[in-house]
Enzyme design. Structure first.
Site, mmCIF file in Angstrom:
data_model
loop_
_atom_site.group_PDB
_atom_site.id
_atom_site.type_symbol
_atom_site.label_atom_id
_atom_site.label_comp_id
_atom_site.label_asym_id
_atom_site.label_seq_id
_atom_site.Cartn_x
_atom_site.Cartn_y
_atom_site.Cartn_z
ATOM 1 N N GLU A 1 0.730 5.643 12.643
ATOM 2 C CA GLU A 1 -0.654 5.248 12.962
ATOM 3 C C GLU A 1 -0.773 3.738 13.205
ATOM 4 O O GLU A 1 -1.522 3.308 14.079
ATOM 5 C CB GLU A 1 -1.558 5.661 11.785
ATOM 6 N N ASP A 2 -0.037 2.946 12.442
ATOM 7 C CA ASP A 2 -0.277 1.495 12.473
ATOM 8 C C ASP A 2 0.871 0.642 13.009
ATOM 9 O O ASP A 2 0.751 -0.587 13.045
ATOM 10 C CB ASP A 2 -0.603 0.993 11.049
ATOM 11 N N HIS B 1 3.613 7.003 5.464
ATOM 12 C CA HIS B 1 2.413 7.676 5.966
ATOM 13 C C HIS B 1 1.596 6.888 6.983
ATOM 14 O O HIS B 1 0.889 7.484 7.787
ATOM 15 C CB HIS B 1 1.514 8.163 4.804
ATOM 16 N N ASP B 2 1.708 5.552 6.990
ATOM 17 C CA ASP B 2 0.936 4.774 7.967
ATOM 18 C C ASP B 2 1.799 4.199 9.086
ATOM 19 O O ASP B 2 1.304 3.440 9.917
ATOM 20 C CB ASP B 2 0.199 3.619 7.248
ATOM 21 N N HIS C 1 0.817 -1.224 0.000
ATOM 22 C CA HIS C 1 0.000 0.000 0.000
ATOM 23 C C HIS C 1 0.855 1.280 0.000
ATOM 24 O O HIS C 1 0.739 2.074 -0.944
ATOM 25 C CB HIS C 1 -0.997 -0.049 1.163
ATOM 26 N N ASP D 1 -3.340 8.464 -1.298
ATOM 27 C CA ASP D 1 -3.761 7.419 -0.352
ATOM 28 C C ASP D 1 -5.210 7.014 -0.623
ATOM 29 O O ASP D 1 -5.540 5.818 -0.715
ATOM 30 C CB ASP D 1 -3.608 7.970 1.077
HETATM 31 MN MN LIG Z 1 -2.851 4.668 3.900
#
Ligand SMILES: [Mn+2]
Length: 215
Positions: free
Chosen positions: A102-103, A98-99, A73, A159
Site C-alpha cells: 500500500e505504501d 502489511h503496509d 509501526h 493494526d
Molecule cells: Mn498499518
C-alpha cells in the site's frame, strides 16, 4: 496427632498442585520449542522479513510531531500479536509486511517470491486499493472486514489497536481533535466486524473505546 496428619495431607496436596502446574508449564514450553525445532518458525526468514520491510519503509515517517520511523509501526503490530499469543509465522510476517504494498513500491509477486503465497494472500487481504478515493476505501474496510480470513482479521485487529494507542499518545501533525474522534468511531465500525478472533486484542480495543465513551 490430628494436627500432624492434617499438616502432612496439606503438604501432599500443595505438592500435587505444584507438580501439576509445573507439568503444564513444561507442556507449553515443549509446544513452543516444537514449533521452533520443527521449523514451523524460521528465525532466519523472520529476520529477513523485518529487514525487507525496514528497507522498503526506510524513507517514511509516521505522522507524529517526532516523525517516528515508519517501520516502528509494522514491527509494533507484529509485537502486539505475539503479546496476544499469536505465534503463527505467516501471520507475523504478514503483519511486518502489511503496509509495504500500500505504501511503498513493493509488489505482491515480490512478497510471494521471498515469503511464500500464504503470506502474499494475507497481505493482499489487508491492502487497500489506492486507486479508490480515501472515503470509499474507509467504507470498504468496514464493509469487507467480515469476509476476511482469520489470519487477515488478526493483522487488522492488531493494526487498529496500534494506531489507536498511537493516536491516544499524540495527535498527528495537521489533525484536529474532531478528526481523531472520527478515526476512533470509524475504527470501531471496522473492528466490530472483526470480532471473535482474539480475546486479548479485542479486549484491549474495548479498553480504548471505553476511554472515548464509545461503549
Ligand atoms: Mn498499518
Amino acid at each position: 496427632m490430628k494436627f500432624a496428619i492434617c499438616l502432612i495431607v496439606s503438604c501432599l496436596c500443595i505438592n500435587q498442585i505444584y507438580a501439576e502446574n509445573q507439568s503444564k508449564v513444561a507442556e507449553t514450553m515443549a509446544d513452543l520449542n516444537k514449533n521452533i525445532v520443527n521449523k514451523t518458525f524460521d528465525p532466519i526468514l523472520y529476520t529477513k522479513c523485518i529487514d525487507f520491510a525496514a528497507q522498503k519503509h526506510r524513507d517514511q515517517r509516521r505522522k507524529d510531531a517526532e516523525k517516528t520511523p515508519y517501520i516502528n509501526h509494522p514491527i509494533g503490530v507484529a509485537y502486539l500479536l505475539t503479546e496476544a499469543n499469536v505465534i503463527d509465522q505467516n501471520v507475523l510476517m504478514a503483519a511486518i509486511l502489511h503496509d509495504t504494498v500500500e505504501d511503498t513500491d513493493t509488489s505482491f509477486d515480490e512478497i510471494e517470491k521471498h515469503f511464500g503465497k500464504a503470506v502474499r494472500d494475507i497481505v493482499a487481504e489487508v491492502t487497500d486499493d489506492r486507486s479508490k478515493p480515501q472515503q470509499e476505501r474507509k467504507q470498504l474496510q468496514v464493509k469487507n472486514a467480515k469476509t476476511k480470513s482469520h489470519e487477515a482479521k488478526l493483522v487488522k485487529l492488531a493494526d487498529k489497536l496500534y494506531n489507536l494507542r498511537d493516536l491516544e499518545r499524540c495527535i498527528p501533525v495537521g489533525w484536529t481533535e474532531e478528526r481523531r474522534d472520527a478515526y476512533f468511531v470509524w475504527a470501531k465500525k471496522v473492528t466490530d466486524n472483526l470480532r471473535g478472533n482474539n480475546n486479548q486484542l479485542e479486549n484491549a480495543l474495548d479498553d480504548m473505546y471505553k476511554k472515548r465513551n464509545l461503549i
